[in-house]
Design an enzyme around this catalytic site. Structure first.
Site, PDB file in Angstrom:
ATOM      1  N   TYR A  93      17.350 -29.060 -25.178  1.00  0.00           N
ATOM      2  CA  TYR A  93      17.038 -28.682 -26.561  1.00  0.00           C
ATOM      3  C   TYR A  93      17.554 -29.738 -27.530  1.00  0.00           C
ATOM      4  CZ  TYR A  93      15.285 -25.041 -29.614  1.00  0.00           C
ATOM      5  OH  TYR A  93      14.515 -24.315 -30.472  1.00  0.00           O
ATOM      6  N   ASP A 211      20.448 -14.937 -32.637  1.00  0.00           N
ATOM      7  CA  ASP A 211      19.080 -14.598 -33.009  1.00  0.00           C
ATOM      8  C   ASP A 211      18.459 -13.882 -31.816  1.00  0.00           C
ATOM      9  OD1 ASP A 211      18.372 -16.627 -31.212  1.00  0.00           O
ATOM     10  OD2 ASP A 211      17.711 -18.028 -32.755  1.00  0.00           O
ATOM     11  N   CYS A 212      17.176 -13.542 -31.905  1.00  0.00           N
ATOM     12  CA  CYS A 212      16.600 -12.685 -30.859  1.00  0.00           C
ATOM     13  C   CYS A 212      16.614 -13.357 -29.483  1.00  0.00           C
ATOM     14  CB  CYS A 212      15.191 -12.232 -31.243  1.00  0.00           C
ATOM     15  SG  CYS A 212      13.942 -13.533 -31.340  1.00  0.00           S
ATOM     16  N   SER A 213      16.168 -14.607 -29.414  1.00  0.00           N
ATOM     17  CA  SER A 213      16.109 -15.283 -28.120  1.00  0.00           C
ATOM     18  C   SER A 213      17.476 -15.807 -27.696  1.00  0.00           C
ATOM     19  CB  SER A 213      15.088 -16.416 -28.149  1.00  0.00           C
ATOM     20  OG  SER A 213      15.382 -17.346 -29.176  1.00  0.00           O
ATOM     21  N   ASP A 230      14.094 -20.504 -26.073  1.00  0.00           N
ATOM     22  CA  ASP A 230      13.251 -19.886 -27.089  1.00  0.00           C
ATOM     23  C   ASP A 230      12.348 -18.803 -26.501  1.00  0.00           C
ATOM     24  OD1 ASP A 230      14.306 -21.409 -29.098  1.00  0.00           O
ATOM     25  OD2 ASP A 230      12.688 -22.889 -29.116  1.00  0.00           O
ATOM     26  N   ALA A 231      11.996 -17.827 -27.347  1.00  0.00           N
ATOM     27  CA  ALA A 231      11.215 -16.679 -26.904  1.00  0.00           C
ATOM     28  C   ALA A 231       9.864 -17.087 -26.318  1.00  0.00           C
ATOM     29  CB  ALA A 231      11.013 -15.708 -28.065  1.00  0.00           C
ATOM     30  N   HIS A 265       8.985 -12.640 -31.414  1.00  0.00           N
ATOM     31  CA  HIS A 265      10.213 -11.866 -31.181  1.00  0.00           C
ATOM     32  C   HIS A 265      10.349 -11.505 -29.705  1.00  0.00           C
ATOM     33  CE1 HIS A 265      13.612  -9.492 -32.457  1.00  0.00           C
ATOM     34  NE2 HIS A 265      13.130  -8.402 -31.881  1.00  0.00           N
ATOM     35  N   HIS A 277      17.914  -5.263 -29.201  1.00  0.00           N
ATOM     36  CA  HIS A 277      17.489  -6.570 -29.691  1.00  0.00           C
ATOM     37  C   HIS A 277      18.241  -6.937 -30.959  1.00  0.00           C
ATOM     38  CE1 HIS A 277      14.327  -5.015 -32.787  1.00  0.00           C
ATOM     39  NE2 HIS A 277      15.119  -4.012 -32.454  1.00  0.00           N
TER      40      HIS A 277
END
Length: 308
Positions: A93, A211-213, A230-231, A265, A277
């Site tokens: 990343y 965050d979500c992911s 990442d999602a 998401h 979540h």
């Protein structure tokens, strides 16, 4: 291109989109030592949301984690994180980190931090102690460091600050990252449930905010599975599961336009029609019923990474 190797030497380093991304209000996040709690407490809800809306942050990196330095510009380093898989760069990343957050090492010394017994922090937050048992810096959940020795109540670890210690009750030792036991779906849910009530942070990858992911990445990493950061890429790996076969521990993905648009998401299926979540800026990690919400219509993909 010559690539240098470094270790993150702060509790959690933020991976910025570029060297101009931090604002004046973000000063405590770019100094050394990082004052992560003070920074987050200072941010208003609008300033937190702007980290997402203005695309200022890409991800975060925990203490002791390896980065590859692609280039240096002034006080900043363009790096990649090899343990955070991404299509943005095949090496890991990408983003920008202050040089003061990196301790450079020789490439030959990298084995000391990869081919070794390890300690993984299991408490949400603990303290790294020096030889005289004074605190050096806080450490977040999921921080991984090479193990040097075990004492009665302490684990001696190799760090960017030299040899140091973690309370044995705050961490677990393993022979290697590959030896971390792989939890089943219920184990993943139990791990995720520990973070109910934690406030969302865009790009967040520590127990100070996810965050979500970032939440799914870290819960699965602690459960023995290294998945993409990442999602969108998480939704492309693992095993595809039909909705009627969903089980606790599966990853649920959601897209705009009632599931036909861009994916935006990810959550972890909790069971009984619920998911756990990290929803969005201003909200906290929560166990939420899916039926009757916009998530019901936007649920577009289900993936399973775990096994019994």
């Amino acid at each position: 291109m010559s690539i240098a190797t470094g270790l993150i030497n702060v509790t959690v380093a933020t991976l910025w989109t570029d060297a101009q991304s931090p604002r004046l209000i973000d000063e405590e996040s770019v100094r050394n030592p990082v004052q992560i709690e003070a920074w987050l407490e200072r941010l208003s809800p609008e300033e937190r949301k702007a980290l997402l809306d203005e695309k200022r942050i890409q991800s975060q990196i925990l203490y002791g984690e390896i980065v590859y330095i692609l280039e240096e510009t002034g006080d900043w380093a363009h790096v990649v994180i090899p343990n955070q898989f991404s299509k943005k760069n095949k090496l890991g990343y990408p983003g920008w980190v202050p040089l003061v957050h990196i301790t450079k090492i020789e490439r030959d010394d990298e084995e000391e931090f990869t081919d070794h017994q390890i300690v993984i922090v299991t408490d949400k937050i603990t303290t790294l102690y020096g030889e005289n048992k004074t605190g050096i810096i806080p450490l977040s959940y999921n921080t991984v460091l090479p193990l040097l020795s075990e004492q009665e109540d302490l684990l001696e670890v190799h760090t960017p600050h030299g040899n140091a210690f973690i309370q044995k009750e705050a961490a677990t030792a393993f022979d290697s990252v590959d030896e971390i036991p792989k939890k089943n779906g219920e184990g993943i849910i139990n791990e995720a449930s520990r973070f109910q009530g934690l406030l969302y942070l865009w790009g967040g990858m520590s127990a100070y905010g996810y965050d979500c992911s970032g939440f799914s990445y870290n819960i699965f990493k602690a459960s023995g599975y290294l998945i993409p950061r990442d999602a969108k890429e998480q939704a492309e790996k693992g095993f595809r599961v039909e909705k009627e076969e969903v089980l606790p521990g599966d990853l649920l993905f959601f897209s705009y336009e009632e599931g036909k648009g861009a994916l935006h998401h990810v959550g972890i299926y909790y069971g009984d029609g619920q998911m756990i979540h990290s929803p969005t800026p201003g909200e906290k990690i929560v166990i939420q019923t899916i039926e009757g919400t916009f998530y019901e219509k936007e649920w577009c993909e289900t993936r399973r990474y775990w096994n019994e």
